[in-house]
Design an enzyme around this catalytic site. Structure first.
Site, PDB file in Angstrom:
ATOM      1  N   HIS A  58       4.006  -3.442  -4.333  1.00 25.52           N
ATOM      2  CA  HIS A  58       4.288  -2.206  -5.052  1.00 25.52           C
ATOM      3  C   HIS A  58       5.782  -1.929  -5.201  1.00 25.52           C
ATOM      4  CE1 HIS A  58       0.112  -1.101  -5.235  1.00 25.52           C
ATOM      5  NE2 HIS A  58      -0.023  -1.069  -3.929  1.00 25.52           N
ATOM      6  N   ASP A 188      -5.151   3.542  -0.211  1.00 26.59           N
ATOM      7  CA  ASP A 188      -6.136   2.837  -1.036  1.00 26.59           C
ATOM      8  C   ASP A 188      -7.536   2.989  -0.468  1.00 26.59           C
ATOM      9  OD1 ASP A 188      -4.602   1.927  -3.149  1.00 26.59           O
ATOM     10  OD2 ASP A 188      -4.013   0.086  -2.136  1.00 26.59           O
TER      11      ASP A 188
END
Length: 266
Positions: A58, A188
Site C-alpha cells: 500500500h 481488512d
C-alpha cells in the site's frame, strides 16, 4: 523431511534484531513505512523500534526505494521487513534479494498460498528461491556463502490473515511448515467480516476471529502478531501477541500535526 526454520534455528547472528528478540520472548516492536526516502527509513529506524516494515503493498515504494530502505535500516541495527503485494515468486525473490530480514505477505487465504510463499522463500533443497545477488548477505552482515547456509532458517516468513477465507482456513495455514509469523491485519479483516472499518473492537464476530487466529497460531507453534494504533494498545497486546506493529509513518506524521495544530488553535 523437516528442516530448521526461524522458529527452531540455533544460528546466532547479532544483526538479526527482530529474530533475536522473538526468540528471547522480548516482544519486539515494529512499524510500517510507506514514504519512499532513505532519510525516512533512517529516522524511523532510530526511534528504538526493532523492525521496520517497508510497505510495498500500500505504500509509495518501488524497487529502488525498497533496496535503499533495507540498506539504511539494516545498517542501523534494525530489522527491515518487506511487505510485498502478494504471494508471487518474482515479488518474493526481489524482496529477499534486498537483504531483508523478513517478508510479509498479505491476504493469505489458503494453505496452498502459504506453501507457495514458503517454497519461493527458501533455497533448494527446501524450495525454489534462486541465488544471483551479492546484496542479501550485506543486510545480514555475512559473506554470500555464509548467507546461503543460514538464510533458510533465519529469514522470518510472515503471512497475513485478514479475510473471512483466511480465518476459515487458519488452522491449515498455521500448519504449513516454514510459516513463522501469522500477522493479523485488523482493518481488512474488519472490512471482510463486518463491512466497515475500523472495527470498534468489541464486535462478537471480529473478536471471535481474532481469538481463532491467535489460538491456531499458538497451537501450531507460530509467532502471532497484529497491527495496533498506539503505544498503550501495544502494551495491552503484550500478553496475547509475540510482536506488534505500531501504526505507520504516514499516520504518525499526520496525527502529530493534527494534534499540535488543534492544540495551537484551541
Amino acid at each position: 523431511m523437516s528442516y530448521p526454520t526461524a522458529l527452531t534455528t540455533t544460528i546466532q547472528n547479532p544483526r538479526l534484531r527482530l529474530l533475536n528478540k522473538l526468540r528471547a520472548n522480548e516482544f519486539p516492536l515494529m512499524t510500517f513505512m510507506a514514504i519512499p526516502s532513505v532519510r525516512m527509513a533512517q529516522i524511523v529506524a532510530l526511534t528504538g523500534l526493532d523492525g521496520v516494515i517497508i510497505d510495498c503493498e500500500h505504500g509509495h515504494i518501488g524497487d529502488d526505494s525498497m533496496h535503499n530502505a533495507v540498506a539504511a535500516i539494516s545498517a542501523l541495527g534494525v530489522s527491515p521487513i518487506i511487505r510485498i503485494r502478494g504471494p508471487l515468486p518474482d515479488l518474493i525473490k526481489r524482496a529477499l534479494d534486498t537483504g531483508a530480514h523478513s517478508i510479509m505477505v498479505p491476504q493469505i487465504n489458503t494453505a496452498e498460498e502459504a506453501e507457495t510463499v514458503v517454497h519461493y522463500s527458501k533455497f533448494p533443497p527446501q524450495g525454489l528461491r534462486g541465488q544471483g545477488s551479492a546484496f542479501p548477505a550485506i543486510g545480514h552482515g555475512l559473506t554470500t556463502p555464509e548467507y546461503m547456509l543460514s538464510a533458510n532458517e533465519t529469514l522470518i516468513t510472515m503471512v497475513q490473515i485478514e479475510t473471512r477465507a483466511g480465518v476459515e482456513n487458519v488452522e491449515a495455514i498455521c500448519a504449513v511448515p516454514g510459516v513463522d509469523v501469522v500477522f493479523i491485519g485488523p482493518n481488512d479483516l474488519a472490512q471482510s467480516l463486518l463491512g466497515y472499518v475500523p472495527a470498534r473492537g468489541d464486535e462478537p464476530e471480529f473478536v471471535a476471529a481474532i481469538d481463532k487466529i491467535v489460538a491456531a497460531a499458538k497451537k501450531h507453534g507460530k509467532w502471532v502478531a497484529r497491527l495496533v494504533n498506539n503505544g498503550p494498545l501495544a502494551k495491552a497486546a503484550k500478553d496475547t501477541f509475540d510482536t506488534v506493529a505500531i501504526t505507520g509513518d504516514t499516520k504518525a506524521i499526520q496525527n502529530w500535526y493534527m494534534q499540535a495544530i488543534e492544540e495551537a488553535r484551541a
